[in-house]
Design a protein around this motif. Sequence first.
Motif, PDB file in Angstrom:
ATOM      1  N   ASP A 117       0.840  -1.194   0.000  1.00  0.00           N
ATOM      2  CA  ASP A 117       0.000   0.000   0.000  1.00  0.00           C
ATOM      3  C   ASP A 117       0.879   1.249   0.000  1.00  0.00           C
ATOM      4  N   ILE A 118       0.638   2.142  -0.945  1.00  0.00           N
ATOM      5  CA  ILE A 118       1.399   3.385  -1.043  1.00  0.00           C
ATOM      6  C   ILE A 118       1.182   4.250   0.190  1.00  0.00           C
ATOM      7  N   ARG A 119      -0.020   4.224   0.715  1.00  0.00           N
ATOM      8  CA  ARG A 119      -0.316   5.052   1.892  1.00  0.00           C
ATOM      9  C   ARG A 119       0.521   4.608   3.093  1.00  0.00           C
ATOM     10  N   THR A 120       0.640   3.303   3.284  1.00  0.00           N
ATOM     11  CA  THR A 120       1.444   2.770   4.391  1.00  0.00           C
ATOM     12  C   THR A 120       2.910   3.151   4.230  1.00  0.00           C
ATOM     13  N   LEU A 184      -0.149  -7.649 -16.666  1.00  0.00           N
ATOM     14  CA  LEU A 184      -0.107  -8.829 -15.805  1.00  0.00           C
ATOM     15  C   LEU A 184       0.471  -8.513 -14.430  1.00  0.00           C
ATOM     16  N   ALA A 185       1.260  -7.448 -14.342  1.00  0.00           N
ATOM     17  CA  ALA A 185       1.853  -7.076 -13.052  1.00  0.00           C
ATOM     18  C   ALA A 185       0.815  -6.561 -12.066  1.00  0.00           C
ATOM     19  N   SER A 186      -0.408  -6.328 -12.528  1.00  0.00           N
ATOM     20  CA  SER A 186      -1.458  -5.810 -11.650  1.00  0.00           C
ATOM     21  C   SER A 186      -1.868  -6.803 -10.572  1.00  0.00           C
ATOM     22  N   ALA A 187      -1.307  -8.022 -10.619  1.00  0.00           N
ATOM     23  CA  ALA A 187      -1.580  -8.970  -9.543  1.00  0.00           C
ATOM     24  C   ALA A 187      -1.059  -8.452  -8.208  1.00  0.00           C
ATOM     25  N   HIS A 188      -0.044  -7.585  -8.264  1.00  0.00           N
ATOM     26  CA  HIS A 188       0.508  -6.997  -7.033  1.00  0.00           C
ATOM     27  C   HIS A 188      -0.323  -5.771  -6.656  1.00  0.00           C
ATOM     28  N   PRO A 189      -0.784  -5.693  -5.402  1.00  0.00           N
ATOM     29  CA  PRO A 189      -1.659  -4.563  -5.000  1.00  0.00           C
ATOM     30  C   PRO A 189      -1.050  -3.194  -5.246  1.00  0.00           C
ATOM     31  N   ILE A 190       0.255  -3.040  -4.988  1.00  0.00           N
ATOM     32  CA  ILE A 190       0.856  -1.718  -5.131  1.00  0.00           C
ATOM     33  C   ILE A 190       0.980  -1.326  -6.602  1.00  0.00           C
ATOM     34  N   SER A 198      -6.657   4.672 -10.408  1.00  0.00           N
ATOM     35  CA  SER A 198      -6.704   4.004  -9.103  1.00  0.00           C
ATOM     36  C   SER A 198      -7.110   5.003  -8.022  1.00  0.00           C
ATOM     37  N   ALA A 199      -7.483   4.479  -6.858  1.00  0.00           N
ATOM     38  CA  ALA A 199      -7.916   5.359  -5.768  1.00  0.00           C
ATOM     39  C   ALA A 199      -6.784   6.288  -5.335  1.00  0.00           C
ATOM     40  N   VAL A 200      -5.543   5.781  -5.310  1.00  0.00           N
ATOM     41  CA  VAL A 200      -4.402   6.615  -4.914  1.00  0.00           C
ATOM     42  C   VAL A 200      -4.165   7.720  -5.935  1.00  0.00           C
ATOM     43  N   ILE A 201      -4.177   7.367  -7.212  1.00  0.00           N
ATOM     44  CA  ILE A 201      -3.967   8.373  -8.260  1.00  0.00           C
ATOM     45  C   ILE A 201      -5.070   9.422  -8.214  1.00  0.00           C
ATOM     46  N   GLU A 202      -6.299   9.000  -7.960  1.00  0.00           N
ATOM     47  CA  GLU A 202      -7.407   9.952  -7.867  1.00  0.00           C
ATOM     48  C   GLU A 202      -7.233  10.869  -6.658  1.00  0.00           C
ATOM     49  N   GLU A 203      -6.742  10.335  -5.551  1.00  0.00           N
ATOM     50  CA  GLU A 203      -6.496  11.178  -4.374  1.00  0.00           C
ATOM     51  C   GLU A 203      -5.506  12.296  -4.698  1.00  0.00           C
ATOM     52  N   LEU A 204      -4.531  11.982  -5.516  1.00  0.00           N
ATOM     53  CA  LEU A 204      -3.508  12.975  -5.845  1.00  0.00           C
ATOM     54  C   LEU A 204      -4.003  14.037  -6.824  1.00  0.00           C
TER      55      LEU A 204
END
Length: 284
Positions: A117-120, A184-190, A198-204
Motif C-alpha cells: 500500500d502506497i499510503r502505508t 499482468l503485473a497488476s496482480a501486485h496490489p501496489i 486508481s484510488a491513490v492516483i485519484e487522491e492525488l
Amino acid sequence: MKVLSFIPLCLRPVRQLRISAALLRATALELAILAGHLLLYPTGLTPERPAPTPPPGPEPHPSDAVLLLAGGPVHPPVVLLHGFVDNRSVFVLLRRTLARHGRQQVECLNYSPLTCDIRTAAELLGRHVEQICARTGRPEVDIVGHSLGGLIARYYVQRLGGDQRVRTLVTLGTPHSGTAVAPLASAHPIVRQMRPGSAVIEELTTPAPGCRTRFVSFWSDLDQIMVPVETACIDHPDLIAQNVQVSGIGHLALPVHPAVAAGIREALESSDSAAGAAGAVFVA
C-alpha cells in the motif's frame, strides 16, 4: 499538392529510423545498468545506519531554504527513496555525486518489497523524515524519489502534511497519472495503485491548496515503464511543479545518468520559487 504530400511520406522512414536507433541505444544502456545493479543489489538489502549527528550550530530558521554557517551554505538533508522491488543500492552513484557537491547529509530509506500500500509506505516515510529532522536539528529535508518512490513521497507531501517538512521533492520517472505498462503485473496490489484511475492516483488529483513543497519531475521520452511517457509529468493546479524532459535514456538510467544528476543538483540548489524555465530539456 501531390509533391508536397509526398515529401513528408518520404521523410517518415528516416524519422522512424532515428527513433529506432535512439531506442536501441537506450535499451542497450538499460541492460548494462540492469546488469550492474544486479551485482550491487545485495549491498542495499539491509537498512543503512543513521548518519552521525553534526556538531551543534545556530538554531535554524524554519523559513530558510539554505543556512549560511561558517561562511558556507548548509543544505537540508537529502532523503533518497527507491522504486518498486528495488533498494538503496540504486543510488550509489547519485549519492556520491551529491556528496562531492556539498550534500553531506544524504540518507536512503528502504521500504519492504512486500509493501502492498502506497499510503502505508508514505506513513513510514513521514516517520523517517521526522527522525532525520530530530537527529540533525534541521526543519526541512529534500527528497529524491525514483519511480514508485516518487509517488510515495508525493502522497506523503500532498496527503499527509509532508509539505511542512519537505522543501523540494524531485521525482525520476514517477507515474504521477498512473502507468499502463505490463498489465499482468497488476496482480501486485501496489502495482494496481500505480494504474491510471486508481484510488491513490485519484487522491492525488484532489485540491492541495497551500502546498509548500516545490516539485521537480524528470521524465524521459524513451521511458518504457511509463505508458504513456507523459504520465511522469506533474499536472496539478495547486502544486509548484516543474517538469524536466530527459532525452535518449530509459527508466533505469534516470538515477545514475550524469546529466540527470546535474539536473537534480540544480533543482536542489535552486530556490523554493521554482527557479529556471519549466520544461527545460536535458539531452543525454
